[in-house]
Motif scaffolding. Structure first.
Motif, PDB file in Angstrom:
ATOM      1  N   VAL A 179       0.902  -1.043   0.066  1.00  0.00           N
ATOM      2  CA  VAL A 179      -0.108  -0.012  -0.003  1.00  0.00           C
ATOM      3  C   VAL A 179       0.905   1.234   0.092  1.00  0.00           C
ATOM      4  N   LEU A 180       1.894   1.234   0.823  1.00  0.00           N
ATOM      5  CA  LEU A 180       2.776   2.280   0.874  1.00  0.00           C
ATOM      6  C   LEU A 180       3.619   2.453  -0.488  1.00  0.00           C
ATOM      7  N   ARG A 181       4.081   1.306  -0.862  1.00  0.00           N
ATOM      8  CA  ARG A 181       4.913   1.346  -2.226  1.00  0.00           C
ATOM      9  C   ARG A 181       3.886   2.111  -3.370  1.00  0.00           C
ATOM     10  N   ASN A 182       2.667   1.519  -3.378  1.00  0.00           N
ATOM     11  CA  ASN A 182       1.818   2.122  -4.377  1.00  0.00           C
ATOM     12  C   ASN A 182       1.654   3.416  -4.359  1.00  0.00           C
ATOM     13  N   THR A 183       1.468   3.881  -3.075  1.00  0.00           N
ATOM     14  CA  THR A 183       1.181   5.178  -2.841  1.00  0.00           C
ATOM     15  C   THR A 183       2.371   6.422  -3.227  1.00  0.00           C
ATOM     16  N   LEU A 184       3.510   5.956  -3.029  1.00  0.00           N
ATOM     17  CA  LEU A 184       4.815   6.461  -3.352  1.00  0.00           C
ATOM     18  C   LEU A 184       4.949   6.545  -4.968  1.00  0.00           C
ATOM     19  N   ASP A 185       4.246   5.429  -5.525  1.00  0.00           N
ATOM     20  CA  ASP A 185       4.606   5.295  -6.914  1.00  0.00           C
ATOM     21  C   ASP A 185       3.417   6.256  -7.697  1.00  0.00           C
ATOM     22  N   GLN A 186       2.486   6.624  -7.006  1.00  0.00           N
ATOM     23  CA  GLN A 186       1.651   7.457  -7.538  1.00  0.00           C
ATOM     24  C   GLN A 186       1.609   8.978  -7.182  1.00  0.00           C
ATOM     25  N   ASP A 187       2.141   9.090  -5.941  1.00  0.00           N
ATOM     26  CA  ASP A 187       1.963  10.540  -5.320  1.00  0.00           C
ATOM     27  C   ASP A 187       3.486  11.249  -5.365  1.00  0.00           C
ATOM     28  N   LEU A 188       4.615  10.308  -5.628  1.00  0.00           N
ATOM     29  CA  LEU A 188       5.926  10.927  -5.407  1.00  0.00           C
ATOM     30  C   LEU A 188       6.740  10.843  -6.780  1.00  0.00           C
ATOM     31  N   LEU A 189       7.082   9.583  -7.147  1.00  0.00           N
ATOM     32  CA  LEU A 189       7.894   9.321  -8.109  1.00  0.00           C
ATOM     33  C   LEU A 189       7.388   9.983  -9.548  1.00  0.00           C
ATOM     34  N   PRO A 190       6.244  10.182  -9.965  1.00  0.00           N
ATOM     35  CA  PRO A 190       5.650  10.743 -11.033  1.00  0.00           C
ATOM     36  C   PRO A 190       6.408  12.162 -10.994  1.00  0.00           C
ATOM     37  N   HIS A 191       6.257  12.804  -9.895  1.00  0.00           N
ATOM     38  CA  HIS A 191       6.711  14.320  -9.823  1.00  0.00           C
ATOM     39  C   HIS A 191       8.293  14.280 -10.180  1.00  0.00           C
TER      40      HIS A 191
END
Length: 297
Positions: free
Chosen positions: A103-115
């Motif tokens: 869940v945390l990994r997916n959140t970082l993939d969606q909210d952080l890394l794209p930036h």
């Protein structure tokens, strides 16, 4: 056909993105709206038939996606003037300890890394000048844990640090990077029945974002990496004090109802009543999306 330089809006079909597009169109800017949902982009385009508004349906999950986006912008033949990135995913609430690490990994993939991947590939398209702007828009929880959304708080806090790093590194290239941090969920134009009255309107956040793009750098001191959104123009400080026990009217509805029930229950044993009030006091100390917190306070 207008050849005005473009404002690129990433995540344009989300609540914050739609608010930015609305504000930019109202200001007469030429906009290129980017998101993954092609149908939502077309609906956005039809909403502003007279505007200089282009849409581009592309994912933004990896370096390959970001490189493809940069190539599409480059091939469009329009000069890129500024970027506003309102990228973010959606996820259910729940205690961090009760959820798998995925869940945390997916959140970082969606909210952080794209930036990060977007900035890496779009910076070279921006002119190196003191007027160049790259603005990230961040959501709640970055300065203080958001109860029930710990995974989102971690990603929001990481975005604040990413903004600081990009701010320092991009200055060498003449690019001004800032984060507009909005420590509350947003209310869209459709009037979400779950929205609280104190949440800011997406269009108001959009106007604030545009104002940051247009603001000139001060002669001394430069601009801050992070700007906290203030709903009132009278709030000029980046720090907003929050009382440790906010008034009842500012608490979440469930806590207000429980407090009112306790006040109307004189027959409850004194010990049980005190235990319940202690629990409510604990809830009062938790931040919720209607409150702002400064990470240094």
């Amino acid at each position: 056909m207008s050849r005005a330089p473009l404002l690129l809006v990433l995540g344009a079909t989300g609540c914050a993105g739609r608010g930015v597009v609305e504000a930019a169109v109202a200001a007469g800017r030429a906009v290129l709206a980017v998101a993954e949902d092609a149908a939502a982009l077309q609906a956005l385009r039809q909403q502003y038939p007279q505007a200089d508004l282009g849409v581009l349906a592309m994912p933004l999950r990896s370096d390959g996606d970001a490189a493809a986006l940069a190539e599409a912008v480059r091939n469009g033949g329009r000069r890129l003037q500024a970027v506003i990135a309102t990228i973010g995913g959606e996820s259910a609430s729940g205690r961090l300890l009760d959820q798998p690490a995925e869940v945390l990994r997916n959140t970082l993939d969606q909210d952080l890394l794209p930036h990060l991947v977007a900035a890496r590939h779009l910076f070279p398209l921006l002119p190196a000048s003191q007027h160049t702007r790259y603005l990230l828009v961040g959501g709640p929880g970055g300065g203080y844990p958001w109860a029930g959304y710990g995974h989102r708080s971690i990603a929001a806090a990481a975005l604040r640090m990413l903004a600081r790093v990009l701010h320092e590194e991009a200055r060498r290239e003449g690019i001004r990077v800032q984060l507009l941090s909005v420590d509350a969920p947003l209310r869209g134009a459709d009037g979400d029945v779950h929205a609280c009255a104190e949440w800011p309107q997406a269009a108001a956040v959009g106007r604030r974002a545009l104002a940051l793009l247009e603001r000139e750098a001060p002669a001394r001191g430069g601009v801050p990496a992070i700007v906290d959104y203030a709903a009132s123009a009278a709030l000029t400080s980046s720090k907003v004090e929050v009382a440790s026990s906010p008034p009842i009217r500012t608490l979440p509805p469930a806590v207000r109802a429980a407090d009112a029930a306790l006040r109307a229950a004189p027959d409850v044993p004194a010990r049980d009543l005190q235990d319940a009030r202690d629990l409510l006091d604990t809830f009062r100390s938790f931040p919720h999306p209607g409150h702002r917190h400064d990470e240094h306070s």
